[in-house]
Design a protein around this motif. Sequence first.
Motif, PDB file in Angstrom:
ATOM      1  N   GLY A  95       0.676  -1.198  -0.142  1.00 31.39           N
ATOM      2  CA  GLY A  95      -0.008   0.010   0.029  1.00 31.39           C
ATOM      3  C   GLY A  95       0.884   1.287  -0.101  1.00 31.39           C
ATOM      4  N   THR A  96      -0.006   2.436   0.358  1.00 40.29           N
ATOM      5  CA  THR A  96       0.660   3.927   0.034  1.00 40.29           C
ATOM      6  C   THR A  96       1.104   4.458   1.315  1.00 40.29           C
ATOM      7  N   VAL A  97       2.088   5.081   1.479  1.00 42.23           N
ATOM      8  CA  VAL A  97       2.410   5.957   2.721  1.00 42.23           C
ATOM      9  C   VAL A  97       2.698   7.132   2.213  1.00 42.23           C
ATOM     10  N   ARG A  98       1.855   8.072   2.734  1.00 39.40           N
ATOM     11  CA  ARG A  98       2.061   9.748   2.359  1.00 39.40           C
ATOM     12  C   ARG A  98       2.723  10.520   3.443  1.00 39.40           C
ATOM     13  N   ILE A  99       3.942  10.981   3.028  1.00 38.98           N
ATOM     14  CA  ILE A  99       4.735  11.595   3.977  1.00 38.98           C
ATOM     15  C   ILE A  99       5.150  12.965   3.306  1.00 38.98           C
ATOM     16  N   ALA A 100       5.143  13.940   4.549  1.00 38.73           N
ATOM     17  CA  ALA A 100       5.617  15.294   4.050  1.00 38.73           C
ATOM     18  C   ALA A 100       6.934  15.787   4.844  1.00 38.73           C
ATOM     19  N   VAL A 101       7.699  16.300   3.880  1.00 39.85           N
ATOM     20  CA  VAL A 101       9.273  16.651   4.276  1.00 39.85           C
ATOM     21  C   VAL A 101       9.430  17.879   3.933  1.00 39.85           C
ATOM     22  N   PRO A 102      10.328  18.653   4.813  1.00 35.07           N
ATOM     23  CA  PRO A 102      10.954  19.846   4.254  1.00 35.07           C
ATOM     24  C   PRO A 102      11.637  19.674   3.012  1.00 35.07           C
ATOM     25  N   MET A 103      11.687  20.740   2.079  1.00 30.75           N
ATOM     26  CA  MET A 103      12.153  20.505   0.615  1.00 30.75           C
ATOM     27  C   MET A 103      13.761  20.261   0.783  1.00 30.75           C
ATOM     28  N   SER A 104      14.605  21.207   1.421  1.00 33.96           N
ATOM     29  CA  SER A 104      16.089  20.934   1.288  1.00 33.96           C
ATOM     30  C   SER A 104      16.320  19.870   2.182  1.00 33.96           C
ATOM     31  N   PHE A 105      15.904  19.314   3.399  1.00 31.71           N
ATOM     32  CA  PHE A 105      16.029  18.113   4.098  1.00 31.71           C
ATOM     33  C   PHE A 105      15.528  17.026   3.290  1.00 31.71           C
ATOM     34  N   GLY A 106      14.438  17.006   2.749  1.00 36.10           N
ATOM     35  CA  GLY A 106      14.116  16.007   2.063  1.00 36.10           C
ATOM     36  C   GLY A 106      15.080  15.573   0.816  1.00 36.10           C
ATOM     37  N   LEU A 107      15.450  16.487   0.065  1.00 38.30           N
ATOM     38  CA  LEU A 107      16.327  16.223  -1.064  1.00 38.30           C
ATOM     39  C   LEU A 107      17.709  15.719  -0.437  1.00 38.30           C
ATOM     40  N   ARG A 108      18.250  16.278   0.443  1.00 42.89           N
ATOM     41  CA  ARG A 108      19.565  15.823   1.042  1.00 42.89           C
ATOM     42  C   ARG A 108      19.581  14.656   1.880  1.00 42.89           C
ATOM     43  N   GLU A 109      18.706  14.513   2.789  1.00 42.32           N
ATOM     44  CA  GLU A 109      18.729  13.448   3.736  1.00 42.32           C
ATOM     45  C   GLU A 109      17.528  12.290   3.557  1.00 42.32           C
ATOM     46  N   VAL A 110      16.438  12.815   3.265  1.00 39.20           N
ATOM     47  CA  VAL A 110      15.276  11.725   3.285  1.00 39.20           C
ATOM     48  C   VAL A 110      15.420  10.922   1.993  1.00 39.20           C
ATOM     49  N   ALA A 111      15.393  11.672   0.696  1.00 40.50           N
ATOM     50  CA  ALA A 111      15.285  10.950  -0.621  1.00 40.50           C
ATOM     51  C   ALA A 111      16.356   9.606  -0.548  1.00 40.50           C
ATOM     52  N   PRO A 112      17.499   9.921  -0.079  1.00 40.35           N
ATOM     53  CA  PRO A 112      18.482   8.463  -0.230  1.00 40.35           C
ATOM     54  C   PRO A 112      17.902   7.440   0.762  1.00 40.35           C
ATOM     55  N   LEU A 113      17.295   8.078   1.970  1.00 40.58           N
ATOM     56  CA  LEU A 113      16.865   6.977   2.817  1.00 40.58           C
ATOM     57  C   LEU A 113      15.520   6.096   2.222  1.00 40.58           C
ATOM     58  N   SER A 173       8.086  20.206   0.502  1.00 40.22           N
ATOM     59  CA  SER A 173       7.473  21.522   0.701  1.00 40.22           C
ATOM     60  C   SER A 173       7.967  22.030   2.153  1.00 40.22           C
ATOM     61  N   ASP A 174       8.224  23.462   2.243  1.00 39.73           N
ATOM     62  CA  ASP A 174       8.762  23.911   3.577  1.00 39.73           C
ATOM     63  C   ASP A 174       7.735  24.549   4.078  1.00 39.73           C
ATOM     64  N   ALA A 175       6.333  24.681   3.387  1.00 40.09           N
ATOM     65  CA  ALA A 175       5.205  25.135   4.023  1.00 40.09           C
ATOM     66  C   ALA A 175       4.701  23.911   4.866  1.00 40.09           C
ATOM     67  N   ARG A 176       4.156  24.161   6.039  1.00 39.33           N
ATOM     68  CA  ARG A 176       3.631  23.420   6.998  1.00 39.33           C
ATOM     69  C   ARG A 176       2.302  22.769   6.706  1.00 39.33           C
ATOM     70  N   VAL A 177       2.184  21.338   6.481  1.00 35.46           N
ATOM     71  CA  VAL A 177       0.816  20.682   6.138  1.00 35.46           C
ATOM     72  C   VAL A 177       0.091  20.533   7.152  1.00 35.46           C
ATOM     73  N   ASP A 178      -1.419  20.147   6.951  1.00 33.38           N
ATOM     74  CA  ASP A 178      -2.341  19.709   8.057  1.00 33.38           C
ATOM     75  C   ASP A 178      -2.029  18.115   7.949  1.00 33.38           C
ATOM     76  N   LEU A 179      -1.799  17.449   8.540  1.00 39.68           N
ATOM     77  CA  LEU A 179      -1.417  15.990   8.248  1.00 39.68           C
ATOM     78  C   LEU A 179      -2.931  15.451   8.121  1.00 39.68           C
ATOM     79  N   VAL A 180      -4.096  15.793   9.054  1.00 39.89           N
ATOM     80  CA  VAL A 180      -5.218  15.128   9.115  1.00 39.89           C
ATOM     81  C   VAL A 180      -5.988  15.578   7.909  1.00 39.89           C
ATOM     82  N   ASP A 181      -6.116  16.835   7.567  1.00 34.34           N
ATOM     83  CA  ASP A 181      -7.014  17.510   6.550  1.00 34.34           C
ATOM     84  C   ASP A 181      -6.471  17.209   5.207  1.00 34.34           C
ATOM     85  N   GLU A 182      -5.270  17.052   4.828  1.00 35.90           N
ATOM     86  CA  GLU A 182      -4.437  16.768   3.790  1.00 35.90           C
ATOM     87  C   GLU A 182      -4.172  14.983   3.500  1.00 35.90           C
ATOM     88  N   GLY A 183      -4.409  14.271   4.917  1.00 35.26           N
ATOM     89  CA  GLY A 183      -4.164  12.931   4.470  1.00 35.26           C
ATOM     90  C   GLY A 183      -2.975  12.513   4.667  1.00 35.26           C
TER      91      GLY A 183
END
Length: 300
Positions: A94-112, A130-140
């Motif tokens: 199945g699918t896991v939806r994850i929100a990550v800050p842009m620069s940290f996501g590209l440098r650290e999280v994408a390889p993981l 995205s560096d914008a703060r998402v609403d985890l519940v509203d945006e799923g």
Amino acid sequence: MRLPDFEAWAVFAAVADTGSFTAAAEALSLSKAKVSKAVSRLEVELGTVLFHRTSRRLSLSAAGRSLVDHARRIRLDGEAAVEAARDEASLLTGTVRIAVPMSFGLREVAPLVARFMALYPGIIIDMHLSDARVDLVDEGFDLALRIATLPDSSLRAIRLRPVQLYMIASPDYCARNGTPLTPADLEQHRVVYYANSAQPGLWSMTGRDGSRVQCPVKPALIVNNADAAMPAVIGGLCIAALPDFFCDEEVAGGRLVRLLPHWQFDETTLSIVTPPSPHRPARVEALIAFLRDALQHKQN
């Protein structure tokens, strides 16, 4: 004691999220009549109207807006409970939806994420950068990585490690403009404003003796992402305050220098944040455990 009408609460959440009875019926594989009856049943039980209905649009009432988060949690808890009862092997799909800050996501999280995908080929990762703060519940979203001092909220947080901001500039900038030796010297310099900061024009720092200062700073560049600041900083055009993971290699390579090293910005924390429900599908738990192990003890 009469049990709550859990089906009606879940249907109410689906109608609110999809925006119509027809769309909710399709999403839930129910008839439109059954969806309508469930919402009406809940309205009778609560003694209030949940939606304003016109021939053209459907909108939440004031009571509906105040109750919809509870309905979403009930629906998410139910879905998680169903998945928890299934065979363990089938959960790791199945699918896991994850929100990550842009620069940290590209440098650290994408390889993981790439390593995680190799371990769990049945899990699809939907990563929102995205560096914008998402609403985890509203945006799923199932989880988010955040670098911040977290406010009190109903969200669940797993704190991984501290993150320190460094004040940096290029050697060329210091040669042409002078090196600030005290916080007061910053008045003579221009800096990068991080637009997502609560007070981008005010830098708060603490000295080794515990004294605190708040320094008004003047903008040279306003950005909402750290990567966008780097060409101007390396090019010797301004000073910036950036997270340690972002600039350690540049400092070690001599392309940037730390300024006012005896003064520190307030420390923030790298955390995994999840919705309020304590019940999570196994695929989400697998990703959380993997990221926690990979990121918790990593030092820059």
